[in-house]
Design a protein around this motif. Sequence first.
Motif, PDB file in Angstrom:
ATOM      1  N   ASN A 187       0.842  -1.215   0.000  1.00  0.00           N
ATOM      2  CA  ASN A 187       0.000   0.000   0.000  1.00  0.00           C
ATOM      3  C   ASN A 187       0.865   1.249   0.000  1.00  0.00           C
ATOM      4  O   ASN A 187       0.497   2.261   0.610  1.00  0.00           O
ATOM      5  CB  ASN A 187      -0.895   0.022   1.249  1.00  0.00           C
ATOM      6  CG  ASN A 187      -1.942  -1.050   1.223  1.00  0.00           C
ATOM      7  OD1 ASN A 187      -1.620  -2.229   1.367  1.00  0.00           O
ATOM      8  ND2 ASN A 187      -3.196  -0.676   1.042  1.00  0.00           N
TER       9      ASN A 187
ATOM     10  N   THR B   6       1.711   3.258  -8.867  1.00  0.00           N
ATOM     11  CA  THR B   6       1.068   4.348  -9.619  1.00  0.00           C
ATOM     12  C   THR B   6       2.077   5.407 -10.060  1.00  0.00           C
ATOM     13  O   THR B   6       1.694   6.465 -10.571  1.00  0.00           O
ATOM     14  CB  THR B   6       0.012   5.045  -8.732  1.00  0.00           C
ATOM     15  OG1 THR B   6       0.693   5.537  -7.569  1.00  0.00           O
ATOM     16  CG2 THR B   6      -1.082   4.085  -8.300  1.00  0.00           C
TER      17      THR B   6
ATOM     18  N   LYS C 205      -4.266   3.242 -11.138  1.00  0.00           N
ATOM     19  CA  LYS C 205      -5.002   3.388  -9.876  1.00  0.00           C
ATOM     20  C   LYS C 205      -4.573   4.701  -9.215  1.00  0.00           C
ATOM     21  O   LYS C 205      -3.890   5.517  -9.823  1.00  0.00           O
ATOM     22  CB  LYS C 205      -4.709   2.179  -8.981  1.00  0.00           C
ATOM     23  CG  LYS C 205      -5.229   0.880  -9.598  1.00  0.00           C
ATOM     24  CD  LYS C 205      -5.563  -0.198  -8.584  1.00  0.00           C
ATOM     25  CE  LYS C 205      -4.432  -0.657  -7.749  1.00  0.00           C
ATOM     26  NZ  LYS C 205      -4.124  -2.097  -7.953  1.00  0.00           N
TER      27      LYS C 205
ATOM     28  N   LYS D  59      -1.802   2.976  -3.501  1.00  0.00           N
ATOM     29  CA  LYS D  59      -2.525   1.857  -4.110  1.00  0.00           C
ATOM     30  C   LYS D  59      -2.714   0.716  -3.105  1.00  0.00           C
ATOM     31  O   LYS D  59      -2.150   0.711  -2.005  1.00  0.00           O
ATOM     32  CB  LYS D  59      -1.820   1.369  -5.374  1.00  0.00           C
ATOM     33  CG  LYS D  59      -0.353   1.019  -5.280  1.00  0.00           C
ATOM     34  CD  LYS D  59       0.015  -0.232  -4.493  1.00  0.00           C
ATOM     35  CE  LYS D  59      -0.557  -1.505  -5.018  1.00  0.00           C
ATOM     36  NZ  LYS D  59       0.174  -2.094  -6.138  1.00  0.00           N
ATOM     37  N   THR D  60      -3.520  -0.256  -3.553  1.00  0.00           N
ATOM     38  CA  THR D  60      -3.703  -1.504  -2.806  1.00  0.00           C
ATOM     39  C   THR D  60      -3.459  -2.627  -3.783  1.00  0.00           C
ATOM     40  O   THR D  60      -3.757  -2.485  -4.977  1.00  0.00           O
ATOM     41  CB  THR D  60      -5.142  -1.595  -2.245  1.00  0.00           C
ATOM     42  OG1 THR D  60      -5.345  -0.502  -1.354  1.00  0.00           O
ATOM     43  CG2 THR D  60      -5.387  -2.888  -1.496  1.00  0.00           C
TER      44      THR D  60
ATOM     45  N   SER E  68      -3.862  -5.622  -6.190  1.00  0.00           N
ATOM     46  CA  SER E  68      -5.031  -5.894  -7.039  1.00  0.00           C
ATOM     47  C   SER E  68      -5.866  -7.072  -6.543  1.00  0.00           C
ATOM     48  O   SER E  68      -7.046  -7.182  -6.890  1.00  0.00           O
ATOM     49  CB  SER E  68      -4.564  -6.188  -8.461  1.00  0.00           C
ATOM     50  OG  SER E  68      -3.847  -5.105  -8.957  1.00  0.00           O
TER      51      SER E  68
ATOM     52  N   ARG F 172      -9.713  -6.941  -2.518  1.00  0.00           N
ATOM     53  CA  ARG F 172     -10.930  -6.151  -2.808  1.00  0.00           C
ATOM     54  C   ARG F 172     -10.782  -5.270  -4.059  1.00  0.00           C
ATOM     55  O   ARG F 172     -10.992  -4.049  -4.034  1.00  0.00           O
ATOM     56  CB  ARG F 172     -11.291  -5.274  -1.591  1.00  0.00           C
ATOM     57  CG  ARG F 172     -11.636  -6.087  -0.335  1.00  0.00           C
ATOM     58  CD  ARG F 172     -12.046  -5.200   0.824  1.00  0.00           C
ATOM     59  NE  ARG F 172     -10.996  -4.270   1.235  1.00  0.00           N
ATOM     60  CZ  ARG F 172      -9.964  -4.594   2.024  1.00  0.00           C
ATOM     61  NH1 ARG F 172      -9.865  -5.831   2.500  1.00  0.00           N
ATOM     62  NH2 ARG F 172      -9.050  -3.707   2.342  1.00  0.00           N
ATOM     63  N   GLY F 173     -10.398  -5.945  -5.160  1.00  0.00           N
ATOM     64  CA  GLY F 173     -10.152  -5.225  -6.412  1.00  0.00           C
ATOM     65  C   GLY F 173     -11.299  -4.343  -6.854  1.00  0.00           C
ATOM     66  O   GLY F 173     -11.109  -3.218  -7.331  1.00  0.00           O
TER      67      GLY F 173
ATOM     68  N   THR G 261     -13.374  -2.647  -5.269  1.00  0.00           N
ATOM     69  CA  THR G 261     -13.597  -1.408  -4.511  1.00  0.00           C
ATOM     70  C   THR G 261     -12.538  -0.359  -4.846  1.00  0.00           C
ATOM     71  O   THR G 261     -12.600   0.763  -4.348  1.00  0.00           O
ATOM     72  CB  THR G 261     -13.529  -1.676  -2.993  1.00  0.00           C
ATOM     73  OG1 THR G 261     -12.193  -2.109  -2.683  1.00  0.00           O
ATOM     74  CG2 THR G 261     -14.525  -2.740  -2.570  1.00  0.00           C
ATOM     75  N   GLN G 262     -11.606  -0.715  -5.688  1.00  0.00           N
ATOM     76  CA  GLN G 262     -10.481   0.204  -5.897  1.00  0.00           C
ATOM     77  C   GLN G 262     -10.781   1.215  -7.004  1.00  0.00           C
ATOM     78  O   GLN G 262     -11.154   0.836  -8.117  1.00  0.00           O
ATOM     79  CB  GLN G 262      -9.224  -0.596  -6.233  1.00  0.00           C
ATOM     80  CG  GLN G 262      -8.837  -1.524  -5.090  1.00  0.00           C
ATOM     81  CD  GLN G 262      -7.459  -2.119  -5.275  1.00  0.00           C
ATOM     82  OE1 GLN G 262      -6.633  -1.578  -5.988  1.00  0.00           O
ATOM     83  NE2 GLN G 262      -7.220  -3.241  -4.624  1.00  0.00           N
TER      84      GLN G 262
ATOM     85  N   GLU H 154      -6.108  -1.708 -15.114  1.00  0.00           N
ATOM     86  CA  GLU H 154      -6.740  -2.392 -13.979  1.00  0.00           C
ATOM     87  C   GLU H 154      -8.265  -2.485 -14.140  1.00  0.00           C
ATOM     88  O   GLU H 154      -8.980  -2.751 -13.176  1.00  0.00           O
ATOM     89  CB  GLU H 154      -6.385  -1.654 -12.681  1.00  0.00           C
ATOM     90  CG  GLU H 154      -4.907  -1.759 -12.304  1.00  0.00           C
ATOM     91  CD  GLU H 154      -4.571  -3.063 -11.588  1.00  0.00           C
ATOM     92  OE1 GLU H 154      -3.867  -3.892 -12.217  1.00  0.00           O
ATOM     93  OE2 GLU H 154      -4.994  -3.253 -10.441  1.00  0.00           O
TER      94      GLU H 154
ATOM     95  N   ALA I 155     -10.985  -3.992 -11.406  1.00  0.00           N
ATOM     96  CA  ALA I 155     -12.004  -3.159 -10.769  1.00  0.00           C
ATOM     97  C   ALA I 155     -13.426  -3.533 -11.213  1.00  0.00           C
ATOM     98  O   ALA I 155     -14.391  -2.930 -10.761  1.00  0.00           O
ATOM     99  CB  ALA I 155     -11.727  -1.691 -11.083  1.00  0.00           C
TER     100      ALA I 155
END
Length: 297
Positions: A55, A84, A112, A116-117, A119, A122-123, A125-126, A157, A161
């Motif tokens: 993250n 990113t 993103k 970032k988080t 992938s 919880r893809g 929700t991104q 992504e 997503a």
Amino acid sequence: MRKTTQLRNLITSKELEVIMEAHNALSAKIVEEAGFKGIWASGLSISAAMGVRDNNEASWTQILEVLEFMSDATSIPILLDGDTGYGNFNNARRLVKKLEQRQIAGVCIEDKLFPKTNSFIRGETQPLASIDEFCGKIRAMKDTQTDDDFVVVARVEAFIAGWGLREALRRAEAYRQAGADAILIHSKRADFEEIEAFMKEWGGRHPVVIVPTKYYRTPTARFREAGISMAIWANHNLRAAIAAMQQITSRLYREETLLHAESCVAPLEEVFRLQGAEELAEAERKYLPSGLNGDRP
Ligand code: SPV
Ligand code: MG
């Protein structure tokens, strides 16, 4: 050949090329020795090896320090997973400058938002970056590189997503037009279908890179048939190391003896070899006066 040129050749070759993850200099060296022609400097793996989450908890200069060791230890190209770009176009273009100084051959950025988080967490929700903003970032990076062969890969992504094929294609085409050297199309599905559908519509417009972590059951022949340029085994050195370390550590804790451990671990000589001990011994023969271990009266 320059590392940038090596990576560009891999990306643009007609064959499917496969590169492998490393997260420090030791694993990078192991990737090279195995015969791989390139290294994926994985954000997930480097952050995990640092004991933090994927993250952007590790700063980008901390990542650079790891990369410098990886680059010094190897002669094959490194493609950095640059998340990113660690901010907006301005951060991303400064990243390119610093990567070139360290002979890093290319960088992949994903559409993103910073921070970032991963992938696979919880893809859906991104949030995704706006196409215009991301294209500006790509253009800034391409305008900054001084080596023409430095590679910028744009990662889409949209499938992660849950935005679908049409959006994936729209983004990939925009990033191609903005100057990206290749498109990484990512998927979290256990099958190859959405990537295959993308490849049919894409029609070989530009090189495509994939990360088959979740669709690992798909035979590599299908990647070739689909016209994929590069596949990345993205985290398998990290996961192998975790499994091996957990096994030996819990065994040593239980058994309270080294008796059975020795045959399960790499010999000490192998550690010295990987560190390049032989080269230092040779240099000492060349540069150190023989028999001297410091001056004695
Ligand atoms: C990484 O290796 O950090 C990647 C690939 O970005 S993934 O973990 O699949 O998002
Ligand atoms: Mg990553």
